[in-house]
Each structure stands twice: as C-alpha cells, then as structure tokens.
Design an enzyme around this catalytic site. Structure first.
Site, short mmCIF file in Angstrom:
data_model
loop_
_atom_site.label_atom_id
_atom_site.label_comp_id
_atom_site.label_asym_id
_atom_site.label_seq_id
_atom_site.Cartn_x
_atom_site.Cartn_y
_atom_site.Cartn_z
N GLY A 1 30.78 -1.97 63.30
CA GLY A 1 31.26 -2.61 64.52
C GLY A 1 30.63 -3.96 64.75
O GLY A 1 30.75 -4.54 65.84
N SER A 2 29.97 -4.51 63.74
CA SER A 2 29.14 -5.70 63.91
C SER A 2 29.90 -6.99 64.14
O SER A 2 29.30 -7.99 64.54
CB SER A 2 28.20 -5.86 62.71
OG SER A 2 27.24 -4.84 62.70
N SER B 1 26.02 -6.35 65.11
CA SER B 1 24.88 -7.15 64.74
C SER B 1 25.16 -8.66 64.75
O SER B 1 24.23 -9.46 64.69
CB SER B 1 24.40 -6.73 63.34
OG SER B 1 25.37 -7.04 62.34
N LYS C 1 25.92 -16.63 60.51
CA LYS C 1 24.99 -15.53 60.77
C LYS C 1 23.77 -15.64 59.86
O LYS C 1 23.88 -16.06 58.69
CB LYS C 1 25.73 -14.22 60.55
CG LYS C 1 25.00 -12.96 61.00
CD LYS C 1 25.90 -11.76 60.79
CE LYS C 1 25.26 -10.46 61.26
NZ LYS C 1 26.17 -9.30 61.02
N ILE D 1 19.90 -5.36 60.66
CA ILE D 1 21.32 -5.72 60.84
C ILE D 1 22.14 -4.48 61.17
O ILE D 1 23.28 -4.33 60.73
CB ILE D 1 21.91 -6.47 59.62
CG1 ILE D 1 20.85 -7.34 58.92
CG2 ILE D 1 23.05 -7.38 60.05
CD1 ILE D 1 21.37 -8.13 57.73
#
Length: 582
Positions: free
Chosen positions: A266-267, A243, A170, A218
C-alpha cells in the site's frame, strides 16, 4: 535541522524531538511527536546528516519562527502566504500539472530554470512544515534546468516529453551523486549511477531536485524515520501514510507535481489516499524496478512483488509518466518487465455500460464514516448515468486468509534481517516496525520448502480470487484505500484494503474525492454499520471515537484484474467526468 514543539495547545499530544540548540543553523521542522532514539553514537551520525542538510538551506528560505512555532492544523496554505515565494513562483507551483508544465516550457512560456527554482523553493518550505525531505539540492536542479533551456534555445527542440519537468524521488531509489538507503541507516550510500527508471526519466528531460522521506524498513503505513516524522499537510496531527510518505506530503503541499513511489502493501496508494492525491500501483513488472531495492532487497519479494508507479495531482500526469517510461522499452534491459503496449487513458472502453463493483467492506473491517460517505458519493454519481455505468455490490473475498498469508510472506526470516540491520549501527526499532513483526516468530526462518508452500498457497488464492471476480461480473472495482481517512500518528495498523491487492497482484489507482472528514463528534457510523465485525473492527471504531480527523481528505481505490492496467486507465477515462476527476 531542528524539530520544534508547538506553542499553542493543539488537539493532539506534542513533545520536543530535538533540543533547539542542537545545530548551528536553525532550520526548524515541526514534529508533533518524538521518534525513538538509538545509541549516542548512532544519534551523533544522524545529527551530522541533519546538520549537513540544514547548512544547504539559505536564510531567505527559512520560515519565520512565528509560523513554525504556532502553525495551524492545516498547513497547505502557508507556502502561498508566507512571503517567501514570488507571485510567479506561486503560479508555477499551484496552477500547472506535469503535462501543462512540459507544454509551457516547450513553448517557452516558462523556462526550465524558473520552474526548477519555484519547485525547489516550495519543497524546502514544505519540508519545514511536514518533514517530507531527506535531501534537497536546488543548485543542482537549477544547473540541470539551465542546460535544458540552453538546449531548447540552441536547437529549438526539447530533449524529450518531460523537458524541464521537476520530479521528486523516494529515498531508496538511486540517483547519481546523491544518497540512497533501504530503510536502515547501515544501507545509506552515495550512488554513482541512476537507477534504470531514473535514467529513463532524466533522458526524457526530467529535473531532479530532492529526495523524500520514507519509514524504517520501508514497511510502515506511516513515514517515520530516524530523520523525523512526515506530517499530513491537511491536518498535522495525522499521518501522511507510508512508505512513500514524503512524496505524498510534498505533492499535497504543491512542492512537487510528479513523484515516484513503490508499493508492496500500500506504499503508493496509502499515502496518496491520506494526502488526497493520485497514486498508481501497476501490476508487478509493468514498470521497471531495476536497482531500486539493491542486493539487500526485501525478502517478501520471494512471494509478493514490489511495484513502482507515479504519484501526482492529475490523471493525465499518471498516464504521461507511464507512457514515457514504457516508450523507452525498459524490458530490453530488464527481462522481468512485461512488454505490454501502453494505451492508458485512450485505452480499451467497454462496448456497453461499464460494470463497476462497489465493495463497501472487506468483510473484516467496516471503514470509518468519512470513507463510507465517499463510497456512497461515488455510487450516487455513477448511478446517475445508467446508460454509461452499471453499478453493483462487490462481495469481499477471504480477506482474513489473505492477510494471514501476507503477514507471513513479508517476513520469511522471522524479522532476522531487520534486527541485524538495526544492530549494526545502534538504530532503534520503531514501534510500527515492531508492529509489522508481531505476527511472526523471531526464532523461525522458513526453509525452502516453507517458501514453496507460501508460493503454492498464494497461487491457489489468486486463482480462487480470479474465479470470484468472474462471478461478480464487473470490469473494475471501487473500494476504500484504507479503513479511514488519514490515521493519527503511530496508528497505521490495518493495511487490508491495499495489501490484499498486492497479494493478488492487481493494479490499483487511488483518486481523490470531494469528501473530507468533519470535526470531531460531527459524524458517526450509519445505522446499518453499527455493529463491529470483530476485534480489528472494534479497535478501528475506538480509534475513530478518540481521534481528531478534521479536514483529512478521503480518497478511494479503483482496481482491475491482473495485467489489465490499460483497461483500468480506459475505465478511469470513462468515469472521470462523472466523478469530477482532473
């Protein structure tokens, strides 16, 4: 890098993001909707970055215009069918998970160079279809892989359990000699060192070959950044989540088998659910986060901690990832990490039937029809084995109160920091950034006493939820990961089903189900769920009626108590055959 509209008339609105002659090389990236633009100076800096990206892509890896100008709704088969990958590269990218790749390379069935080449090529193909990358460095990956092959040939030994396994990263995670950014353009920098977790994975033999797209701040459940909008491979009219959006889309396209995500609302779980893959959010500081957020880390961490975890295509890959990272004893460098021995899928099993709670609704929103179908499917599959599983309803606990507290805890400065970051460069504020700030007063920055009150309220809520869990008498909980399947672009509004478990700091795994959304108009809410629960639920039903979710995968979330991460994986091992989980 050029974004292009589609020539056919799709079932969702289309517009051009960039003019087709903006860059000297035509790396076309499909974009159904435009993203907001900043000042001319800001756009020039973004264009220069995109131009540099495009220049690194060889002509032989650029998809033909016939594909990018008129793609199907579902683009997952294009890498296999486009003719840019050899049959061996298709086999490598489609028929192995991370565990199998490590075994094949260690036994010399495959070389690390062949694997790095195959995934690098597939990743850049996936990017043209979904806008999942922000950096791509195939030459660097092949050099890493070549050194690993030479080591294996010379010594007969692998360097570690991930020898030659490609891992995608990421954007905000520091990777030596590559760029990172914390969701704002003014934070973009060239890193000289690996973050702690990256260093552990590299030492274990991992090969790094790309960095993946993430949203502004983010903090969206949709991956829309100044570099473009990440598309859902199963239906490009839908979001890939956020994200950790680029990771999810890339893995769903088989351009990666193993990626790293972070999760504060919840990314990890959101994009994993949207794209139909596995994602694990551990309890906070079960896995290390050192260097991931830098000095400009999120103020929400005063009261809601980020967690890092794997995203991948199999249960055993999640287990492998965690076991490798924890075997390095990261707590010796970072005392925030809890030194819990990892047992994973071999972990504790219930002596009697595993007690599984099914939470159909959070009490605020009833999930959309495909999610209700998936919950019924899971309940049915598990109920077929009463000697192994005791399946029972799980009542929601004060979701509205939790979400009100969460929304305030995310922005204790009233969003001041966000606005300052954007103002430095002329970066525009995206609609979903504005949405996340809508419930906070921009003129109010909490004093220390306000932060303390948030902490007290949070801890009291957690104790109440712990008592509630005990009253429900379950080992694990299965519930939705989102209010629906993947949502349409710019509609990722309601995070209740994931953010709640960040607030109470429970570990959660998202797993794919065989359920997919049907064609528009082919399914509706069952009779017992016809009446909406309130304003949010009404809005969610309106979006369902308007939207086209055809082909979107549906995943579910399984949750355990805080610090019961081993129990969670032990339970997953118990249910995997009943639910058909690879």
């Amino acid at each position: 890098m050029i974004s292009t509209p589609l020539k056919h008339k799709p079932n969702f609105p289309i517009s051009t993001l960039y003019p087709l002659n903006m860059f000297p090389r035509k790396l076309v990236v499909i974009q159904p909707l435009p993203v907001a633009k900043g000042t001319p100076e800001f756009q020039a800096s973004v264009d220069a970055i995109l131009d540099e990206f495009a220049a690194k892509v060889p002509d032989e890896l650029i998809l033909p215009s016939s594909v990018t100008s008129n793609p199907p709704k579902n683009v997952t088969n294009i890498p296999r069918e486009c003719g840019l990958l050899s049959s061996e590269e298709i086999d490598i990218t489609e028929n192995y998970d991370a565990v199998a790749l490590a075994e094949a390379i260690a036994s010399k069935k495959l070389t690390a160079v062949a694997v790095a080449t195959a995934f690098s090529k597939r990743a850049i193909i996936a990017h043209q279809l979904t806008c999942c990358l922000v950096e791509w460095f195939m030459d660097d990956a092949i050099a890493q892989a070549k050194a690993l092959d030479e080591h294996l040939e010379r010594t007969g030994q692998t360097v570690g359990p991930l020898h030659g396994v490609p891992i995608s990263v990421k954007e905000h995670m520091p990777l030596a000699n590559h760029y990172s950014a914390l969701g704002y353009s003014d934070t973009r920098k060239l890193d000289t060192d690996d973050a702690q977790m990256i260093a552990i994975l590299r030492k274990a033999g991992a090969v790094f070959y790309c960095k993946t797209n993430q949203p502004q701040a983010i903090m969206h459940l949709e991956g829309v950044s100044v570099y473009g909008r990440v598309l859902n491979p199963h239906n490009i009219g839908l979001s890939a989540g956020g994200s950790t959006s680029g990771e999810a889309a890339l893995i769903a396209m088989r351009g990666s088998v193993l990626g790293i995500g972070t999760d504060i609302g919840g990314s990890i779980r959101g994009p994993s659910a949207f794209c139909g893959i596995y994602g694990f959010k551990p309890t906070s500081y079960v896995l290390p986060l050192r260097d991931f957020l830098g000095e400009a880390g999120h103020l929400a961490e005063m009261n809601i901690l980020v967690a890092a975890g794997p995203m991948c295509a199999s249960l055993r890959d999640m287990d492998l990832f965690v076991s490798v990272v924890l075997a390095a004893k990261p707590y010796l460098e970072d005392p925030r990490v809890i030194p819990i021995p990892w047992t994973g899928l071999t972990g504790p099993k219930s002596s009697g039937p595993l007690k599984i709670g099914i939470m159909t609704s959070d009490g605020v929103n009833i999930p959309q029809p495909p999610v209700l179908r998936a919950l019924e499917w899971a309940k049915s599959q598990l109920s077929k084995q009463p000697d192994a599983f005791e399946v029972k309803p799980f009542a929601p606990y004060q979701t509205a109160r939790a979400m009100a507290n969460i929304n305030q805890a995310y922005w204790p400065d009233g969003g001041k920091g966000v606005r300052e970051h954007l103002a430095k460069t002329g970066e525009p504020m995206f609609p979903l950034t504005e949405w996340t700030l809508k419930n906070v007063d921009p003129n109010v920055e909490l004093p220390p006493s306000g932060l303390l009150k948030q902490r007290v309220d949070r801890d009291n809520f957690r104790m109440g939820f712990a008592q509630h869990w005990t009253s429900q008498d379950v080992d694990i909980l299965i519930c939705p990961a989102f209010v629906g399947p993947a949502c349409e672009h710019e509609t990722a509004f309601y995070w209740n089903y994931t953010a709640f478990f960040n607030y109470v700091d429970c570990p959660g795994v998202v797993f794919p189900t065989p359920i997919k959304a049907l064609k528009k108009g082919e399914e509706g809410y069952p009779e017992e769920f016809k009446e909406p629960l309130g304003e949010q639920d009404t809005h969610i039903r309106e979006m369902w009626d308007k939207g086209d979710f055809e082909g979107a995968p549906v995943a579910l979330q399984v949750v355990a108590r805080k610090y019961h991460d081993n129990l969670l994986f032990g339970a997953l091992d118990q249910v995997k055959d009943a639910l058909g989980l690879p």
